[in-house]
Design a protein around this motif. Structure first.
Motif, short mmCIF file in Angstrom:
data_model
loop_
_atom_site.label_atom_id
_atom_site.label_comp_id
_atom_site.label_asym_id
_atom_site.label_seq_id
_atom_site.Cartn_x
_atom_site.Cartn_y
_atom_site.Cartn_z
N LEU A 73 0.82 -1.21 0.00
CA LEU A 73 0.00 0.00 0.00
C LEU A 73 0.86 1.26 0.00
CD1 LEU A 73 -2.82 -1.06 2.48
CD2 LEU A 73 -2.93 -0.93 0.00
N VAL A 74 1.95 1.24 0.79
CA VAL A 74 2.87 2.38 0.76
C VAL A 74 3.44 2.56 -0.64
CG1 VAL A 74 5.07 3.25 1.64
CG2 VAL A 74 3.44 2.19 3.21
N SER A 75 3.76 1.46 -1.29
CA SER A 75 4.32 1.52 -2.65
C SER A 75 3.30 2.07 -3.64
CB SER A 75 4.77 0.12 -3.09
OG SER A 75 5.76 -0.39 -2.23
N VAL A 76 2.03 1.69 -3.48
CA VAL A 76 0.98 2.21 -4.37
C VAL A 76 0.86 3.73 -4.21
CG1 VAL A 76 -1.50 2.23 -4.80
CG2 VAL A 76 -0.32 0.06 -4.50
N VAL A 77 0.89 4.21 -2.96
CA VAL A 77 0.80 5.65 -2.72
C VAL A 77 1.99 6.37 -3.34
CG1 VAL A 77 0.80 7.44 -0.94
CG2 VAL A 77 -0.59 5.38 -0.63
N LEU A 78 3.19 5.83 -3.15
CA LEU A 78 4.38 6.47 -3.71
C LEU A 78 4.34 6.47 -5.23
CD1 LEU A 78 7.15 5.01 -1.35
CD2 LEU A 78 6.13 7.29 -1.30
N ALA A 79 3.89 5.36 -5.82
CA ALA A 79 3.79 5.30 -7.28
C ALA A 79 2.75 6.30 -7.80
CB ALA A 79 3.44 3.88 -7.72
N TYR A 80 1.65 6.41 -7.09
CA TYR A 80 0.59 7.36 -7.49
C TYR A 80 1.11 8.79 -7.45
CZ TYR A 80 -3.76 10.02 -7.23
OH TYR A 80 -4.76 10.93 -7.44
N LEU A 81 1.87 9.12 -6.40
CA LEU A 81 2.42 10.47 -6.27
C LEU A 81 3.50 10.75 -7.31
CD1 LEU A 81 2.66 10.77 -2.38
CD2 LEU A 81 0.99 11.85 -3.88
N GLY A 82 4.28 9.72 -7.66
CA GLY A 82 5.39 9.93 -8.59
C GLY A 82 5.01 9.85 -10.05
N ASP A 83 3.83 9.30 -10.36
CA ASP A 83 3.45 9.12 -11.76
C ASP A 83 3.37 10.43 -12.55
OD1 ASP A 83 2.38 7.44 -14.01
OD2 ASP A 83 0.61 8.70 -13.65
N PRO A 84 2.78 11.51 -12.02
CA PRO A 84 2.74 12.76 -12.82
C PRO A 84 4.13 13.29 -13.16
CG PRO A 84 1.16 12.86 -11.01
CD PRO A 84 2.01 11.65 -10.77
N VAL A 85 5.08 13.16 -12.21
CA VAL A 85 6.44 13.64 -12.48
C VAL A 85 7.10 12.79 -13.55
CG1 VAL A 85 8.69 14.12 -11.44
CG2 VAL A 85 6.60 14.44 -10.09
N ALA A 86 6.92 11.47 -13.45
CA ALA A 86 7.49 10.58 -14.47
C ALA A 86 6.86 10.85 -15.83
CB ALA A 86 7.28 9.12 -14.06
N ASP A 87 5.57 11.13 -15.87
CA ASP A 87 4.93 11.44 -17.15
C ASP A 87 5.51 12.72 -17.77
OD1 ASP A 87 3.32 9.23 -16.94
OD2 ASP A 87 1.59 10.31 -16.12
N ARG A 88 5.78 13.72 -16.94
CA ARG A 88 6.36 14.96 -17.47
C ARG A 88 7.76 14.71 -18.03
NH1 ARG A 88 3.98 17.12 -12.63
NH2 ARG A 88 2.17 18.42 -13.13
N LEU A 89 8.55 13.89 -17.33
CA LEU A 89 9.88 13.57 -17.84
C LEU A 89 9.81 12.78 -19.14
CD1 LEU A 89 11.72 12.60 -14.51
CD2 LEU A 89 11.91 14.72 -15.81
N GLU A 90 8.80 11.91 -19.25
CA GLU A 90 8.60 11.19 -20.52
C GLU A 90 8.31 12.15 -21.65
OE1 GLU A 90 6.92 6.90 -20.85
OE2 GLU A 90 5.74 7.92 -19.30
N ARG A 91 7.47 13.15 -21.39
CA ARG A 91 7.15 14.12 -22.44
C ARG A 91 8.36 14.95 -22.85
NH1 ARG A 91 2.15 14.40 -19.48
NH2 ARG A 91 2.91 16.15 -18.21
#
Length: 358
Positions: A35-53
């Motif tokens: 569950l901690v990992s899911v929260v961290l992944a959820y929080l980090g996904d927008p940043v990773a998406d911006r770096l992908e763009r």
């Protein structure tokens, strides 16, 4: 025929939700790192998406996020922990002096109006106990180490959880978009549009709190702590940390922080100017929150009501312990979105618009 199919589908979805909740209840002792990992992944996904763009691959973007977050966490802990420990020691040392002042000045005045026990403000014994416990703190790690090492399974479980969180977070973050698309593809076609609308609304609610409010808490803690430190107030970092954490509920951080800071300034300074400075610091913090931080980081997205936040966290902890606390806010967000959806459907239904019989 269609009615029977819809009826069967609804029972299938309800059964799936109940079975999932039952398994969460059974597996809660091992769910914490996931569950901690899911929260961290959820929080980090927008940043990773911006770096992908910006042209980075998904794996490189996730690796960059992990390295930056890890460095910030290590540096923050190395800077804050020694300062907080020293300020706690000073608090324990000053408790007897504060208690003596209260007994000699405040208690006699209050006793003229209410019946007060003088020992109510006797902080000397409390200071002695805290000081004794603090002196014993040096041996806590050793005792914990001995007790944990006595059970190889407990030690193995602790190390496994500690290792699992970054590993699971990395893989969840790397495959986050793919998992969302797979879940979307599994939804029945007739409810997929509605489910995706509800999912986006849930994401807005969670984003307003997790991605926005948590950053607001962090920045408010820095603003309060820095401002009080510039005033020369004792325990400035500790008070800023408390005020920032209490800001998980809007306005609670301001109330708690300014109350503790004013009491500390009252005991520390001989003039009213530093007390006025404390009020100015927290006033600036509130203006920054209302005019800059909240509009910029949270925006106009629907957030959870403060009462809903308090109730959700307490109910989750009572029902499922630490796992319940982790699940409390996401579940509360989903329930709130569903209630809004049900309310909207009710206002459009024949039940609401049924005409009265004359």
């Amino acid at each position: 025929m269609n009615a029977d199919r819809d009826y069967t589908q609804r029972w299938f979805i309800l059964g799936f939700v109940l079975v999932t909740g039952f398994f969460v209840y059974l597996l809660q002792p091992i769910l914490t790192p996931f569950l901690v990992s899911v929260v961290l992944a959820y929080l980090g996904d927008p940043v990773a998406d911006r770096l992908e763009r910006l042209g980075l691959s998904r794996t490189l973007a996730v690796t960059t996020v992990f390295i930056v977050v890890s460095l910030l966490l290590v540096v923050t802990l190395l800077v804050l922990i020694p300062m907080i420990v020293n300020q706690i020691k000073v608090v324990i040392t000053l408790l007897p002096h504060w208690g003596d002042w209260l007994q000699n000045n405040l208690v006699p005045r209050l006793s003229a109006y209410v019946n007060l026990d003088p020992e109510l403000f006797n902080l000397r014994e409390l200071s002695t106990r805290l000081g004794h416990e603090w002196q014993q703190a040096g041996g806590i790690l050793a005792r914990v180490g001995r007790s944990v090492s006595a059970s190889s399974m407990a030690l193995a479980g602790f190390l496994a959880n500690l290792f699992l969180i970054p590993v699971v977070s990395f893989y969840l973050l790397r495959d986050w978009d793919r998992m969302i698309e797979n879940i979307r593809a599994l939804l029945p076609r007739n409810i997929e549009p509605t489910a995706m609308v509800l999912a986006r609304e849930c994401d807005d609610v969670l984003g307003a709190f997790l991605k926005g409010q948590l950053m607001v808490m962090f920045l408010l803690g820095i603003i309060y702590g820095t401002g009080l430190w510039l005033l020369g107030l004792q325990f400035a970092i500790l008070i800023g940390l408390i005020a920032g954490l209490a800001s998980i509920v809007p306005y609670m951080g301001f109330i708690v922080g300014i109350g503790v800071a004013l009491v500390t300034a009252f005991f520390q300074f001989d003039s009213w100017w530093p007390i006025l400075g404390v009020v100015i610091v927290f006033g600036i913090g509130q203006m920054m929150e209302g005019m800059v931080l909240t509009p910029l980081l949270v925006g106009d997205r629907i957030g959870l009501h403060p009462v809903a936040v308090i109730f959700a966290i307490m109910a989750g902890g009572q029902l499922f312990g630490f796992v319940g606390i982790l699940l409390a806010l996401p579940v509360a967000a989903v329930i709130m979105v569903l209630l809004v959806h049900l309310h909207r459907n009710y206002k459009e239904s024949h039940l609401y618009h049924a005409s009265r019989k004359s």
